[in-house]
Design a protein around this motif. Sequence first.
Motif, PDB file in Angstrom:
ATOM      1  N   ALA A   1       0.855  -1.189   0.000  1.00  0.00           N
ATOM      2  CA  ALA A   1       0.000   0.000   0.000  1.00  0.00           C
ATOM      3  C   ALA A   1       0.891   1.238   0.000  1.00  0.00           C
ATOM      4  O   ALA A   1       1.829   1.333   0.798  1.00  0.00           O
ATOM      5  CB  ALA A   1      -0.911  -0.004   1.214  1.00  0.00           C
ATOM      6  N   ILE A   2       0.601   2.172  -0.908  1.00  0.00           N
ATOM      7  CA  ILE A   2       1.372   3.419  -0.992  1.00  0.00           C
ATOM      8  C   ILE A   2       0.425   4.588  -0.758  1.00  0.00           C
ATOM      9  O   ILE A   2      -0.518   4.792  -1.529  1.00  0.00           O
ATOM     10  CB  ILE A   2       2.069   3.564  -2.355  1.00  0.00           C
ATOM     11  N   GLU A   3       0.666   5.315   0.303  1.00  0.00           N
ATOM     12  CA  GLU A   3      -0.129   6.532   0.566  1.00  0.00           C
ATOM     13  C   GLU A   3       0.370   7.647  -0.349  1.00  0.00           C
ATOM     14  O   GLU A   3       1.551   7.973  -0.364  1.00  0.00           O
ATOM     15  CB  GLU A   3       0.026   6.938   2.036  1.00  0.00           C
ATOM     16  N   ALA A   4      -0.546   8.200  -1.154  1.00  0.00           N
ATOM     17  CA  ALA A   4      -0.216   9.324  -2.044  1.00  0.00           C
ATOM     18  C   ALA A   4      -1.400  10.284  -2.028  1.00  0.00           C
ATOM     19  O   ALA A   4      -1.998  10.592  -3.061  1.00  0.00           O
ATOM     20  CB  ALA A   4       0.086   8.822  -3.451  1.00  0.00           C
TER      21      ALA A   4
ATOM     22  N   VAL B   1      -2.477   2.141  -4.436  1.00  0.00           N
ATOM     23  CA  VAL B   1      -2.181   3.559  -4.229  1.00  0.00           C
ATOM     24  C   VAL B   1      -3.403   4.212  -3.605  1.00  0.00           C
ATOM     25  O   VAL B   1      -4.493   4.217  -4.197  1.00  0.00           O
ATOM     26  CB  VAL B   1      -1.802   4.244  -5.554  1.00  0.00           C
ATOM     27  N   ILE B   2      -3.236   4.754  -2.417  1.00  0.00           N
ATOM     28  CA  ILE B   2      -4.354   5.297  -1.647  1.00  0.00           C
ATOM     29  C   ILE B   2      -4.295   6.818  -1.727  1.00  0.00           C
ATOM     30  O   ILE B   2      -3.311   7.446  -1.331  1.00  0.00           O
ATOM     31  CB  ILE B   2      -4.288   4.810  -0.187  1.00  0.00           C
ATOM     32  N   VAL B   3      -5.374   7.404  -2.260  1.00  0.00           N
ATOM     33  CA  VAL B   3      -5.397   8.841  -2.554  1.00  0.00           C
ATOM     34  C   VAL B   3      -6.686   9.464  -2.026  1.00  0.00           C
ATOM     35  O   VAL B   3      -7.667   8.771  -1.741  1.00  0.00           O
ATOM     36  CB  VAL B   3      -5.298   9.095  -4.080  1.00  0.00           C
ATOM     37  N   ALA B   4      -6.691  10.782  -1.941  1.00  0.00           N
ATOM     38  CA  ALA B   4      -7.920  11.537  -1.730  1.00  0.00           C
ATOM     39  C   ALA B   4      -8.496  11.900  -3.093  1.00  0.00           C
ATOM     40  O   ALA B   4      -7.745  12.094  -4.052  1.00  0.00           O
ATOM     41  CB  ALA B   4      -7.633  12.801  -0.927  1.00  0.00           C
TER      42      ALA B   4
ATOM     43  N   HIS C   1       3.578   2.130   2.784  1.00  0.00           N
ATOM     44  CA  HIS C   1       4.608   3.141   2.527  1.00  0.00           C
ATOM     45  C   HIS C   1       3.926   4.504   2.473  1.00  0.00           C
ATOM     46  O   HIS C   1       3.136   4.780   1.560  1.00  0.00           O
ATOM     47  CB  HIS C   1       5.324   2.854   1.203  1.00  0.00           C
ATOM     48  N   CYS C   2       4.208   5.361   3.433  1.00  0.00           N
ATOM     49  CA  CYS C   2       3.692   6.731   3.444  1.00  0.00           C
ATOM     50  C   CYS C   2       4.759   7.645   2.852  1.00  0.00           C
ATOM     51  O   CYS C   2       5.927   7.597   3.252  1.00  0.00           O
ATOM     52  CB  CYS C   2       3.329   7.155   4.861  1.00  0.00           C
ATOM     53  N   THR C   3       4.354   8.479   1.908  1.00  0.00           N
ATOM     54  CA  THR C   3       5.327   9.143   1.030  1.00  0.00           C
ATOM     55  C   THR C   3       5.622  10.604   1.360  1.00  0.00           C
ATOM     56  O   THR C   3       6.497  11.196   0.731  1.00  0.00           O
ATOM     57  CB  THR C   3       4.832   9.089  -0.429  1.00  0.00           C
ATOM     58  N   SER C   4       4.914  11.202   2.317  1.00  0.00           N
ATOM     59  CA  SER C   4       5.017  12.664   2.453  1.00  0.00           C
ATOM     60  C   SER C   4       5.185  13.127   3.900  1.00  0.00           C
ATOM     61  O   SER C   4       4.397  13.926   4.405  1.00  0.00           O
ATOM     62  CB  SER C   4       3.792  13.338   1.825  1.00  0.00           C
ATOM     63  N   ASN C   5       6.183  12.582   4.572  1.00  0.00           N
ATOM     64  CA  ASN C   5       6.621  13.070   5.885  1.00  0.00           C
ATOM     65  C   ASN C   5       5.830  12.572   7.091  1.00  0.00           C
ATOM     66  O   ASN C   5       6.373  12.515   8.183  1.00  0.00           O
ATOM     67  CB  ASN C   5       6.655  14.608   5.951  1.00  0.00           C
ATOM     68  N   THR C   6       4.541  12.289   6.933  1.00  0.00           N
ATOM     69  CA  THR C   6       3.755  11.847   8.084  1.00  0.00           C
ATOM     70  C   THR C   6       3.090  10.508   7.788  1.00  0.00           C
ATOM     71  O   THR C   6       3.079  10.044   6.644  1.00  0.00           O
ATOM     72  CB  THR C   6       2.681  12.888   8.452  1.00  0.00           C
TER      73      THR C   6
ATOM     74  N   PRO D   1       3.735  -3.418   8.827  1.00  0.00           N
ATOM     75  CA  PRO D   1       5.025  -2.715   8.864  1.00  0.00           C
ATOM     76  C   PRO D   1       4.995  -1.419   8.049  1.00  0.00           C
ATOM     77  O   PRO D   1       4.455  -1.381   6.935  1.00  0.00           O
ATOM     78  CB  PRO D   1       5.986  -3.741   8.257  1.00  0.00           C
ATOM     79  N   LEU D   2       5.572  -0.369   8.612  1.00  0.00           N
ATOM     80  CA  LEU D   2       5.479   0.972   8.046  1.00  0.00           C
ATOM     81  C   LEU D   2       6.822   1.429   7.481  1.00  0.00           C
ATOM     82  O   LEU D   2       7.852   1.351   8.151  1.00  0.00           O
ATOM     83  CB  LEU D   2       5.024   1.949   9.132  1.00  0.00           C
ATOM     84  N   VAL D   3       6.788   1.917   6.233  1.00  0.00           N
ATOM     85  CA  VAL D   3       7.924   2.603   5.610  1.00  0.00           C
ATOM     86  C   VAL D   3       7.514   4.057   5.435  1.00  0.00           C
ATOM     87  O   VAL D   3       6.423   4.348   4.954  1.00  0.00           O
ATOM     88  CB  VAL D   3       8.274   1.986   4.240  1.00  0.00           C
ATOM     89  N   LEU D   4       8.387   4.963   5.841  1.00  0.00           N
ATOM     90  CA  LEU D   4       8.072   6.386   5.744  1.00  0.00           C
ATOM     91  C   LEU D   4       9.121   7.104   4.916  1.00  0.00           C
ATOM     92  O   LEU D   4      10.321   6.959   5.166  1.00  0.00           O
ATOM     93  CB  LEU D   4       8.028   7.018   7.140  1.00  0.00           C
ATOM     94  N   THR D   5       8.682   7.886   3.929  1.00  0.00           N
ATOM     95  CA  THR D   5       9.589   8.817   3.257  1.00  0.00           C
ATOM     96  C   THR D   5       9.526  10.138   4.006  1.00  0.00           C
ATOM     97  O   THR D   5       8.508  10.831   3.987  1.00  0.00           O
ATOM     98  CB  THR D   5       9.213   9.030   1.785  1.00  0.00           C
TER      99      THR D   5
END
Length: 372
Positions: free
Chosen positions: A4-7, A40-43, A87-92, A100-104
């Motif tokens: 899962a990629i938070e975008a 890809v998880i988006v608003a 994977h969260c892509t934008s600082n938070t 398991p969490l990956v943070l950019t």
Amino acid sequence: MKIAIEAQRIFRPNKHGMDFVALETIRELQKREDGNKYYVIVAPGEDRCLEESSNLSIIELKCPTYPLWEQVALPWIVRHLKVDILHCTSNTAPIYSPVPLVLTLHDIIYLEPRQHRSPSFYQEMGRYYRRMVVPRILKKCKKIITVSLFECNRIREKMNISTNRIVAIYNGYSTHFYPMEVIDTHVIHQYIPKEDYLFFLGNTDPKKNTARVLQAYNLYLQQSATKRPLLIADLKEEYIDNLLQQEGIDCLKPYLYYPGYIANHDLSTLYNAAFAFLYPSLRESFGIPMIEAMACGTPVIIGNISAMPEVAGTGVLAVDPYKPEEIADALLKLETDDVFYQQQKEYGLLRAKHFSWKKTADELVKLYQSLL
């Protein structure tokens, strides 16, 4: 793997740095045939800049506020999807993640002292939210990604993170940034009535150093025989007027053009038509715009601090960003020394080749695999 990629923001029309990093990296991941499935998880938003494919699904989540979206809706859908990694892509990221969490973590500027507040209420609220959330989630991240060795060391020392939990993966730049043989003047004249101008990509964030850039431009005009106009992106007239009045340099106004937000697809044309690109920032964790300008064959002037020298390399024209006279002198050197100007063009084209979104995606997949 199911990843899962938070975008969250990539469908909004007016995208900025972190949005493009997420979008371009996802596009590269989508091209791969690596057996992974990406969610890809988006608003919801107006700019549907990404399409689904056999290896990529788009999950749209509606929520009234960003904190609720990230802290409640995002963990809920991740649990429902039964993925292996988030994977969260934008600082938070969510304070609680069911996988398991990956943070950019692009930077920790919001945790550092500053001279004054941002005039943008939205930026101020974002700063307080990150200050509250980031220190909590860093303890829970399986892996932390940042975008330069400078920022990697900064985060590791400031947040007391062990070396094996944080890694630097460089950003890339989009392939539509290249030297154009024919420049579309119609695009240019939407923003400024003439070619061969100076270009500055600023915003209201104090780190962009707008006041000193305007001071430097004033010094440049006093000494230049050519007096090229200055195109300023991402700033409103009211903000510029206040700065000019504050610095006592209202005389610059006739030389300034400030169209506001500039669409990314027009930036390549504007870089190509510019005489030089000004990027003497006070603090950058990477600095994608300077690489974009270099890839277009446009000389850049950067700040000689933070990650900018690391990314732009030893041959770039770097100045002390706290000294307007150094910025002005660099502009005048480009304007009066044709040989030096050509050297800067050629250096920038070579340096830009070190970076690509494909390289970014390759490194990211290696990291995902290491978490199995």
